[in-house]
Motif scaffolding. Structure first.
Motif, PDB file in Angstrom:
ATOM      1  N   PRO A 414     216.143   3.650  95.973  1.00  0.00           N
ATOM      2  CA  PRO A 414     216.598   3.513  94.591  1.00  0.00           C
ATOM      3  C   PRO A 414     215.420   3.322  93.637  1.00  0.00           C
ATOM      4  O   PRO A 414     214.309   3.033  94.087  1.00  0.00           O
ATOM      5  N   PRO A 415     215.630   3.469  92.335  1.00  0.00           N
ATOM      6  CA  PRO A 415     214.538   3.271  91.378  1.00  0.00           C
ATOM      7  C   PRO A 415     213.997   1.845  91.449  1.00  0.00           C
ATOM      8  O   PRO A 415     214.756   0.894  91.649  1.00  0.00           O
ATOM      9  N   SER A 416     212.692   1.721  91.298  1.00  0.00           N
ATOM     10  CA  SER A 416     212.062   0.399  91.305  1.00  0.00           C
ATOM     11  C   SER A 416     212.034  -0.181  89.899  1.00  0.00           C
ATOM     12  O   SER A 416     212.192   0.536  88.905  1.00  0.00           O
ATOM     13  N   MET A 417     211.827  -1.494  89.808  1.00  0.00           N
ATOM     14  CA  MET A 417     211.778  -2.177  88.515  1.00  0.00           C
ATOM     15  C   MET A 417     210.741  -3.286  88.601  1.00  0.00           C
ATOM     16  O   MET A 417     210.935  -4.257  89.338  1.00  0.00           O
ATOM     17  N   THR A 418     209.644  -3.144  87.874  1.00  0.00           N
ATOM     18  CA  THR A 418     208.582  -4.142  87.870  1.00  0.00           C
ATOM     19  C   THR A 418     208.172  -4.432  86.432  1.00  0.00           C
ATOM     20  O   THR A 418     208.393  -3.619  85.526  1.00  0.00           O
ATOM     21  N   VAL A 419     207.559  -5.596  86.214  1.00  0.00           N
ATOM     22  CA  VAL A 419     207.043  -5.936  84.885  1.00  0.00           C
ATOM     23  C   VAL A 419     205.730  -5.190  84.684  1.00  0.00           C
ATOM     24  O   VAL A 419     204.765  -5.380  85.430  1.00  0.00           O
ATOM     25  N   ALA A 420     205.697  -4.321  83.666  1.00  0.00           N
ATOM     26  CA  ALA A 420     204.498  -3.521  83.383  1.00  0.00           C
ATOM     27  C   ALA A 420     203.488  -4.301  82.560  1.00  0.00           C
ATOM     28  O   ALA A 420     202.286  -4.270  82.836  1.00  0.00           O
ATOM     29  N   TRP A 421     203.954  -4.985  81.507  1.00  0.00           N
ATOM     30  CA  TRP A 421     203.069  -5.787  80.663  1.00  0.00           C
ATOM     31  C   TRP A 421     203.876  -6.748  79.815  1.00  0.00           C
ATOM     32  O   TRP A 421     205.091  -6.567  79.641  1.00  0.00           O
ATOM     33  N   CYS A 422     203.205  -7.747  79.302  1.00  0.00           N
ATOM     34  CA  CYS A 422     203.815  -8.725  78.407  1.00  0.00           C
ATOM     35  C   CYS A 422     202.867  -8.951  77.221  1.00  0.00           C
ATOM     36  O   CYS A 422     201.659  -8.736  77.329  1.00  0.00           O
ATOM     37  N   ALA A 423     203.422  -9.389  76.107  1.00  0.00           N
ATOM     38  CA  ALA A 423     202.622  -9.656  74.913  1.00  0.00           C
ATOM     39  C   ALA A 423     203.344 -10.698  74.075  1.00  0.00           C
ATOM     40  O   ALA A 423     204.506 -11.034  74.333  1.00  0.00           O
ATOM     41  N   ASN A 424     202.676 -11.193  73.061  1.00  0.00           N
ATOM     42  CA  ASN A 424     203.254 -12.184  72.161  1.00  0.00           C
ATOM     43  C   ASN A 424     203.912 -11.485  70.989  1.00  0.00           C
ATOM     44  O   ASN A 424     203.227 -10.884  70.152  1.00  0.00           O
TER      45      ASN A 424
END
Length: 506
Positions: A414-424
């Protein structure tokens, strides 16, 4: 189970049918641009270089009488052929504004709003138009829902209007008063219902979602009212059978052009699942089959109910991931900080895992705090992304942390889901995304609502800051929570409480 009168109309009568899932000629006719609610704008003038030089357009001056919670809309061919913005406020005013100068073209008031003092609970004062309207360019009509009172607040009415785009006059057969509508043995009680979610047009039917007021007072339900445009006096509806379960997400209802999808919040005292904590697929006229393929609720829905950690704060966002199995997806975001990836063709019913991982197609806790906003989805040449704002911080951020979180959805089975980036995000605004051609130079735009009250831009692939808010000239007045910018021909418009701001990179 509907007890209201239904209307059988030949499909050939529906000349309008479906609003496009992609923009036409740069027009912004509904919340987050598309019926999918992805907020993905294509504008060749909004390059990364232009983002770095964005500044306020001082030639544009558009004062309004707020507060303003609804996203502004834009049409190329407005009144008298002018390009125009359409802005709705909590004072029940709807205005057409010259998009070049900000000059008012016309303004209509749709009855008196309800003072907060006359409501059993809530946090909007006064309460008038909250949900984003929708425009049908073919009939040149604006559809908008307003809470009104004829007697200073003693009587509350939820009215749904169709207005002429050209002069704001009310179309024949409108408004529709939804007070007292019935479903499954209970009635719509206007005093305890609130209309926050964006309106949707699909296949000749107008869909309007309702939840409760802030504070969850009274015997409210999550409602979806469906009004056939050719016969507005005969609406139909669906509602959560359990008390509560409000359909209150700012993005409202989404569509893939066939079905419509709505998120519901927590119910109260439900011993069996009664429509809350869910993503619901509805057919034409807001009909719900009850089949497991037409709803998803996490396996721990009772725990979510008890903790007021509902799914209803962020509406469903629809997007496709070519090469993934399944490829037609929905992302749902919970107040518990969990992101759920769902199969649009088979939502799966009640989840079968631990409530955090393994729910739907894919799920994981991606935020330390509540997620309440309208998310955005966009695609690059290498990946698909979903961005959202959280009241906490992203979990699993690869470099810097922050309350703007972007997920990468991988094309796998199945498709994967990960955090690519975060910002304020520097506030609580809902993001949108721009590309110059549908995939190149992706930029995520947000407004720091309730905090910086400034426009911000981030590289859509890395999260690097492209525009940090500008100088003193770019400082805006108070922008309400969940507000989202729109993009029109190289300009960006933002609705604040007392005016509409325009920004440009030229």
């Amino acid at each position: 189970m509907l007890v209201m009168k239904t209307n059988a109309v030949s499909a050939s009568i529906f000349a309008i049918l479906v609003l496009p899932l992609t923009t036409i000629s740069g027009e912004v006719l509904q919340h987050h641009l598309n019926g999918t609610r992805d907020g993905a704008y294509v504008d060749p003038l909004i390059t990364r270089k232009a983002a770095a030089t964005i500044h306020r357009d001082r030639a544009f001056n558009a004062p309004v009488q707020g507060p303003v919670y609804a996203q502004p809309l834009y049409v190329d061919n407005g009144p008298m052929g002018k390009a125009a913005l359409v802005v709705a406020t909590e004072r029940n005013t709807v205005s057409a504004i010259d998009a070049a100068t900000g000059a008012q073209i016309w303004t209509k008031t749709l009855g008196n709003p309800v003072p907060r003092s006359q409501l059993p609970c809530g946090n909007i004062d006064p309460l008038g138009i909250t949900g984003t309207p929708v425009i049908d360019p073919n009939s040149r009509s604006i559809y908008v829902a307003a809470m009104t009172t004829p007697d200073g607040g003693r009587t509350k009415q939820h009215l749904i209007f169709a207005l002429s785009l050209d002069d704001g006059s009310t179309r024949p057969g409108w408004p529709v008063n939804v007070s007292g509508m019935k479903y499954s043995g209970f009635s719509f009680n206007s005093s305890v219902q609130n209309q926050r979610g964006a309106l949707l047009l699909n296949s000749g039917v107008l869909y309007v979602p309702y939840g409760g007021h802030w504070g969850d007072c009274g015997d409210y339900h999550g409602w979806v009212i469906a009004i056939p445009l050719v016969d507005p006096k005969n609406p139909t509806a669906w509602a959560t059978e359990g008390r509560g379960g409000g359909a209150w997400a700012p993005g409202g209802i989404a569509t893939d052009g066939r079905s419509v999808f709505v998120a519901t919040g927590n119910t109260f005292g439900a011993r069996t699942w009664m429509g809350g904590e869910a993503i619901i697929r509805l057919g034409s006229g807001a009909k719900f089959s009850g089949n497991s393929s037409d709803y998803f609720t996490p396996s721990n829905w009772r725990q979510l109910d008890n903790g007021d950690a509902d799914l209803g704060g962020s509406g469903p966002v629809l997007f496709d991931v070519p090469g993934a199995t399944p490829s037609k997806l929905i992302v749902a975001l919970g107040k518990n900080g969990v992101a759920y990836l769902l199969n649009r063709d088979d939502l799966g019913g009640i989840g079968k895992s631990n409530g955090i991982r393994g729910e739907g197609v894919q799920s994981n806790k991606v935020s330390s705090g509540e997620i309440i906003n309208a998310a955005a989805a966009y695609r690059t040449a290498s990946a698909s992304y979903v961005g959202f704002e959280t009241r906490g911080s992203g979990i699993g951020c690869p470099r810097r942390t922050g309350n703007l979180v972007v997920l990468r959805i991988g094309a796998s089975a199945p498709p994967s889901m990960t955090v690519a980036w975060c910002a304020n995000n520097m506030g609580g605004g809902s993001p949108i995304a721009t590309t110059i051609d549908g995939s190149s130079e992706p930029i995520v735009w947000t407004v720091g609502t309730g905090a910086s009250n400034r426009l911000h831009a981030f590289d859509g692939e890395t999260g690097e800051v492209l525009f940090a808010g500008g100088s003193q000239d770019e400082q805006m007045s108070r922008v309400q929570n969940f507000q989202t910018p729109i993009v029109v021909n190289g300009r960006i418009f933002v609705a604040a409480n007392d005016r509409i701001y325009a920004f440009t990179g030229r």
